[in-house]
Enzyme design. Sequence first.
Site, PDB file in Angstrom:
ATOM      1  CG  ASP A   6      77.028  52.841  87.006  1.00 39.31           C
ATOM      2  OD1 ASP A   6      77.392  54.016  87.204  1.00 39.31           O
ATOM      3  OD2 ASP A   6      77.486  51.875  87.652  1.00 39.31           O
ATOM      4  CB  ALA A  16      74.352  48.814  87.909  1.00 41.14           C
TER       5      ALA A  16
END
Length: 301
Positions: A255, A252
């Site tokens: 992201d 992540a």
Amino acid sequence: MLKKPKILVVGSANTDMVIRTDHFPVPGETIIGGAFSLVPGGKGANQAVAAARLGGDVCFITQLGTDVFGNQNLENFKKEGIDTSLIRQNPEQPSGVALITVDKSGENTIIVAPGANHALTVEEISAASNAFQQADIVLVQLEVPLPVVLDVCQKAYGLGKRVILNPAPAMDLPDNIFQFLYLITPNETEAEFLTGVKVHGEASAYQAASRLRNKGVKRIIITLGEGGAFLFTDSFQGIIPTSKVKVKDTTAAGDTFSGALAVALGNGKSLEKAIAFALKAATLSVQRFGAQTSIPYLEEM
């Protein structure tokens, strides 16, 4: 207090099943791993949570199952303050799941079973006109069907909205999508897939970005992990550096970067300052385990 920028995220939501291990198994090998955890993930969901935690007013379009994972994800989004009014729970599809292994250096391998994510339709995008009209930034990735991604980009562009495409996971893109983008944000692997140029430093990043510029997108950010990010515009080409830290888990990080970038641009920051903000957020995330569990809050920045 600054008005929160409106960020519309269209993308995937998964539940991540994570096992930590000293090393990745080779084909045919069984190894004993370490700790197991069950955490919310999915590129779209991660980016929506990152944008919400870092100061955005976020609306998220995704599709979930009606199973326990879908119910848990929906509740989680509400707790994060995300507008869930356009999230559909599909009784005919399971919620998306991802099987993730993380080695002792913090690198990961991921296998995704998309489930309801791949049932998201163009019709659902058409029904979201109000959210598109209100958005300052529209953020999309490639874990939902490509016709949906293309429709999102075209619709947002037609309304004069800035569209950020995070082209992950890497896949072939239609040539006409690039003209609709304000910005594209591949990592080194995705940049190589899209351009054929192996990215391993500033010169090769420039070459890859130039090829993307020739496809029609005017602003390119190639993320370089601990090397920072390479920005290519008509007026600037160069690396924005990041801090070196001890990496625990890279899940992540990209992201987190995307969500933070959207918020910073929505707040009117320049590309260079927005990238610096996004790199700081991503650097905080890699020092923690998990996907959404690693995403920082604005007060930490």
